[in-house]
Enzyme design. Structure first.
Site, mmCIF file in Angstrom:
data_model
loop_
_atom_site.group_PDB
_atom_site.id
_atom_site.type_symbol
_atom_site.label_atom_id
_atom_site.label_comp_id
_atom_site.label_asym_id
_atom_site.label_seq_id
_atom_site.Cartn_x
_atom_site.Cartn_y
_atom_site.Cartn_z
ATOM 1 C CD GLU A 149 13.620 12.457 4.179
ATOM 2 O OE1 GLU A 149 13.091 12.956 5.174
ATOM 3 O OE2 GLU A 149 14.378 11.475 4.233
ATOM 4 C CB CYS A 154 -2.261 19.932 2.889
ATOM 5 S SG CYS A 154 -2.964 21.529 3.356
ATOM 6 C CD GLU A 305 18.922 12.876 3.933
ATOM 7 O OE1 GLU A 305 18.578 12.390 5.019
ATOM 8 O OE2 GLU A 305 18.364 13.857 3.427
ATOM 9 C CD1 TRP A 313 15.833 11.055 12.549
ATOM 10 C CD2 TRP A 313 14.350 9.383 12.424
ATOM 11 N NE1 TRP A 313 16.163 10.295 11.457
ATOM 12 C CE2 TRP A 313 15.267 9.267 11.352
ATOM 13 C CE3 TRP A 313 13.337 8.442 12.534
ATOM 14 C CZ2 TRP A 313 15.203 8.238 10.409
ATOM 15 C CZ3 TRP A 313 13.275 7.422 11.597
ATOM 16 C CH2 TRP A 313 14.198 7.329 10.553
ATOM 17 C CE LYS A 354 21.022 19.702 21.907
ATOM 18 N NZ LYS A 354 19.577 19.636 21.655
HETATM 19 C C1 GLA Z 1 15.860 13.027 6.686
HETATM 20 C C2 GLA Z 1 16.088 14.427 6.168
HETATM 21 C C3 GLA Z 1 17.351 15.066 6.678
HETATM 22 C C4 GLA Z 1 17.596 14.721 8.122
HETATM 23 C C5 GLA Z 1 17.586 13.233 8.293
HETATM 24 C C6 GLA Z 1 17.892 12.800 9.701
HETATM 25 O O1 GLA Z 1 16.318 12.064 5.863
HETATM 26 O O2 GLA Z 1 16.071 14.490 4.765
HETATM 27 O O3 GLA Z 1 17.224 16.446 6.502
HETATM 28 O O4 GLA Z 1 16.603 15.289 8.903
HETATM 29 O O5 GLA Z 1 16.319 12.747 7.959
HETATM 30 O O6 GLA Z 1 17.939 11.410 9.812
HETATM 31 ZN ZN ZN Z 2 -3.669 22.493 1.444
#
Ligand code: GLA
Ligand code: ZN
Length: 677
Positions: A149, A154, A305, A313, A354
Site C-alpha cells: 500500500e 514526505c 485483501e 481501523w 488484534k
Molecule cells: C491494509 C494493509 C494490511 C492491513 C489491513 C487492515 O490493507 O495492507 O497490512 O493493515 O489494511 O485492514
Molecule cells: Zn523525503
C-alpha cells in the site's frame, strides 16, 4: 484472454513469523479445511530477515516458503520494504519521513520511508535482489508483492532537492516555471531553482491541506506519486534481473487520492487491490472501485485483501453478516477479480490489528462462523473458479477518472468547498449500477472509440489534446456527457481564457458566464422540457446557448428561466452539458436520454433491483446475480430454466434473499445490448 494464474488464488496475508512453530502446523490443517490454496508472506518482516545493516537471515523465511511449497500452496511473496527496521532509522535518520507540518519522524509505524532517500533506495535494492535470487525460481512463488500500500507523502530536504530536479526537467527554464505556476500572483516570482520549496504547512500549504498555489501543489502530487513509483520500479527491475517471468504487483487502494494509479498500472504485470468498505459504503461504490481497478489495465485484477469479518481501523467496525463476505467476494469476481485474498489468515495476538478479523480467529476454532463461511466459499471457488478466471468485462459506457483532475478540483479555493471528485463520479456511476449497465472506468488518454457513451463529470482540468480527442469521438457519433466545473483550467491549473467551459465550449455549444454556489441548506429548482420539475444544488452555471438546445431551465434566483441542462449536436454525435448538480431523478432522466440515443442497454432486458453483472469467457457469458437489498427479490425471468453454477440445479421461479448469489453460465449472449443493436 488467458488467465494469469493457473487457478483462482484463495488465501491472504499470513504472518507465521509472529507465531511459534506449533501454530504453523495447525494453520496448515486449518487452511486445508478452508480450501486456502495460497498465502501472502513476508509483508512486514524486514527487521526479521535483516536484523542489522550487515546481516541477512533467511532461515525462517526459508522454512515458511518450504512449508507452503510442500503443502502445494501458491505463494505471493512480498518484499517487506513497507516498514523500516529500527536499526536503519537509528543509523540513518534521513530514511524517515518529514510530514506536512514539517516534523521529521522517528522510528515507528509503517509506510514510513522517505521515497527520495538514497539510503532507503540502497537498502531496498539489496534486500530485493537477495529475495529474488533466493526465491525467484521457486515454482510455487506465483506473484511478487512489492512493498505494501504505497502512499503518504514526505516533505524532507531530500524530497525538496529531488523536486527541484524534477521541475527542472519538466520546465527547463525558470521563466517557464514562473509562468506555469503564475508566480506573479502575490509577487511569488522566483529567480533561482533553489528558491523552490515544497508546498506544505510551512510554505504555500493552507492549514486544511489546501494551497495558495494549486499549480505548485498539483506538481508536488505528480512528483510524489512518481517518486514512490520510482521505488516500485527499482524493486521490480531488481526482481526481474533474477526472475524473468513471475508476475509482479503492489497492492493499490481504489480511489486513493495520493497516487496516479493509471500511471502505476503501466508498470505492473497485474493490478491488485485492497477492498475495505465501511458499514455504510454503498455497494455501488464498491462496484465502482472494482471497475476502476479493472480499468487501470483493462484486465482482470487480484483482490489482494479484504477482511473476512470486521476491520479495526474504522470508527465502527461492524461484523460482516452471514453471507455478506460471500456476496462481497462474488461482487468482486463479477467486476473482474481473478483472486480472493484476505487480510489476514490468522488474527494477531498484539498490536493495533488484534481486533481485525481473520480466517482463523483468536479461538483458533474451525467451528467459528467466519471460518465456516470462508471454508464454504473456498469449496465453491475450487469448483467454479477455473471457469471464471481470465474472462473479461465488456462495456459500451466509459466514465473518465483522472487523478490530475481529482487533485486539481479539490485544490480549488472556491466556488464550493463541498465539491468532491469521487462523489461526483459516483453519482453518475450509480445510475448505471442501478440499471445493470456495464461501465468501464477509463483514463483521460483512453481509446474513446471503444465506447458509445463517454461520461466526464467535473472535467475541470482539460489537458493538452484532451478536447481534440473528445471532439473526434463525438464527431464520429459518440455521445458525451459533461457539466459544471469542466473545461476550466489547463494542466498547470491556469484558466483557459475566453469563457467557460474553455476548450469544451464548441462541443457543448454553450458559454457559461458565471458560476453560482449554494450552501447545503440552499437549492434551486429545474423545469425540464417535458414539464416535470426537479431540484438542484451545489453549483449553478449561468449558461448562454451557442447552438445547444435547452433540456431544463432554472426556476428561481435572478437567472430563473435560463438554461441549466443542454444538448448540442456535434458531427454525428452529441454533448449533454449539465450545469448544476441534479437529484438522482433528474440525473436519471438525463442519462436515460443519453443511453437511448447512444443505444446503451442493461445486461438483461428486465428491470430488477438485483445486481446483475456479466463477465465474458471464451465459452460464453457468465452472469452474476446478487441481492444487496434489504428485501427478497425475484430471480429475473430470463434466468428461469437456466442452471446455477453454484448448486448445479436448474432454477425455477424463485426469490433471492439478501446476500444470495446465483451464477449462470450461458451461451453468449442471453440478452444483451449486442442483440439489440
Ligand atoms: C491494509 C494493509 C494490511 C492491513 C489491513 C487492515 O490493507 O495492507 O497490512 O493493515 O489494511 O485492514
Ligand atoms: Zn523525503
Amino acid at each position: 484472454m488467458k488467465a494469469k494464474f493457473k487457478q483462482m488464488l484463495y488465501g491472504g496475508d499470513y504472518n507465521p513469523e509472529q507465531w511459534p512453530k506449533e501454530v504453523w502446523q495447525k494453520d496448515m490443517e486449518m487452511f486445508n479445511k478452508a480450501g486456502i490454496n495460497s498465502a501472502t508472506v513476508n509483508v512486514f518482516s524486514w527487521a526479521r530477515i535483516q536484523p542489522s545493516e550487515e546481516t541477512y537471515d533467511f532461515k525462517e523465511l526459508d522454512e515458511i516458503v518450504e512449508m507452503l511449497t510442500k503443502e502445494g500452496r501458491q505463494i505471493v511473496l512480498a518484499t517487506s520494504t513497507a516498514a523500516l527496521p529500527a536499526w536503519m532509522v537509528k543509523r540513518y535518520p534521513e530514511v524517515a519521513r518529514t510530514d506536512y507540518e514539517g516534523r521529521r519522524h522517528k522510528f515507528g509505524q509503517r509506510h514510513n520511508a522517505c521515497p527520495n532517500s538514497l539510503v532507503y533506495r540502497h537498502f531496498i535494492k539489496e534486500l530485493t535482489s537477495r529475495l529474488a535470487k533466493r526465491y525467484g525460481k521457486n515454482e510455487n512463488v506465483v506473484c511478487w508483492h512489492v512493498n505494501n500500500e504505497y502512499g503518504g507523502e514526505c516533505y524532507c530536504e531530500n524530497c525538496e532537492k529531488a523536486f527541484r530536479i524534477w521541475l527542472r526537467e519538466k520546465y527547463q527554464t525558470i521563466e517557464t516555471l514562473n509562468k506555469a505556476w503564475n508566480l506573479s500572483f502575490w509577487g511569488h516570482t522566483i529567480y533561482d531553482w533553489d528558491e523552490v520549496v515544497l508546498p506544505n504547512a510551512l510554505s504555500e500549504g493552507l492549514w486544511d491541506g489546501g494551497t495558495a498555489f494549486a499549480g505548485i501543489s498539483i506538481d508536488y502530487r505528480r512528483f510524489n506519486s512518481e517518486s514512490m513509483l520510482n521505488n516500485y520500479r527499482l524493486e521490480r527491475d531488481t526482481i526481474r534481473q533474477y526472475d524473468k517471468d513471475t508476475l509482479i504487483t503492489t497492492n493499490l487502494m481504489g480511489t486513493y487520492k495520493e497516487l496516479d494509479y493509471f500511471k502505476w498500472a503501466k508498470e505492473m504485470d497485474i493490478v491488485s487491490w485492497d477492498n475495505y468498505p465501511s458499514f455504510d459504503t454503498p455497494w455501488s461504490q464498491t462496484a465502482m472501485n472494482h471497475d476502476l481497478m479493472r480499468g487501470l489495465k483493462d484486465e482482470p485484477f487480484m483482490l489482494m485483501e479484504q477482511t473476512p469479518s470486521q476491520q479495526n481501523w474504522q470508527p465502527y467496525n461492524s461484523l460482516k453478516k452471514p453471507g455478506q463476505m460471500r456476496a462481497q467476494s462474488y461482487q468482486t469476481i463479477a467486476h473482474g477479480a481473478d483472486t480472493i485474498q484476505f487480510f489476514q489468515l490468522r488474527r494477531s495476538v498484539g498490536g493495533c490489528e488484534k481486533f481485525h478479523g481473520a480466517v482463523i480467529e483468536h479461538a483458533g476454532s474451525d467451528k467459528a462462523r467466519v471460518f465456516r463461511e470462508v471454508s464454504e466459499l473456498g469449496e465453491e471457488l475450487k469448483r467454479i473458479g477455473g471457469s471464471i478466471i481470465g474472462s473479461r468485462n465488456e462495456a459500451k459506457v466509459g466514465i473518465l477518472f483522472d487523478w490530475d483532475n481529482y487533485w486539481a478540483l479539490e485544490y480549488t479555493s472556491g466556488p464550493n468547498k463541498d465539491l468532491k471528485y469521487v462523489d461526483q463520479i459516483l453519482q453518475y456511476y450509480e445510475y448505471f449500477y442501478n440499471k445493470n449497465i456495464p461501465v468501464d472506468m477509463i483514463p483521460a488518454d483512453a481509446d474513446f472509440g471503444k465506447y458509445a457513451l463517454l461520461i466526464a463529470p467535473v472535467l475541470y482540468m482539460v489537458k493538452e489534446g484532451m478536447a481534440e480527442a473528445i471532439e473526434e469521438f463525438v464527431a464520429a457519433g459518440g455521445s458525451f456527457v459533461t457539466g459544471f466545473m469542466s473545461g476550466i483550467v489547463d494542466q498547470s491549473d491556469n484558466v483557459h481564457l475566453g469563457g467557460y467551459p474553455g476548450p469544451l465550449r464548441k462541443l457543448a455549444g454553450v458559454w457559461v458566464e458565471e458560476i453560482d454556489a449554494m450552501a447545503p441548506e440552499q437549492s434551486n429548482a429545474l423545469a425540464f422540457k417535458d414539464g416535470t420539475v426537479d431540484g438542484c444544488r451545489m453549483l449553478c452555471d449561468i449558461i448562454h446557448l451557442e447552438g445547444a438546445e435547452e433540456i431544463a431551465q432554472y426556476r428561481s434566483n435572478f437567472y430563473a428561466g435560463t438554461p441549466a441542462v443542454t444538448k448540442n449536436m456535434f458531427g454525428k454525435g452529441c454533448t449533454y452539458y449539465v450545469g448544476t448538480m441534479l437529484t438522482e431523478t433528474g440525473l436519471g432522466k438525463l442519462l436515460k436520454m443519453a443511453c437511448d440515443s447512444a443505444g446503451i442497454a442493461s445486461v438483461i432486458d428486465e428491470d430488477t433491483e438485483l445486481e446483475v453483472t456479466r463477465r465474458v469467457a471464451e465459452s460464453g457469458a457468465i452472469y452474476f446475480v446478487m441481492n444487496f437489498k434489504d428485501k427478497e427479490l425475484p430471480l429475473p425471468a430470463v434466468f428461469v430454466g437456466e442452471k446455477d453454477l453454484l448448486t448445479g440445479t436448474v432454477m425455477g421461479e424463485e426469490t433471492l434473499q439478501k446476500y444470495d448469489v446465483r451464477i449462470i453460465s450461458s451461451s453468449y449472449p442471453i440478452k444483451s445490448e449486442e442483440n439489440k443493436m
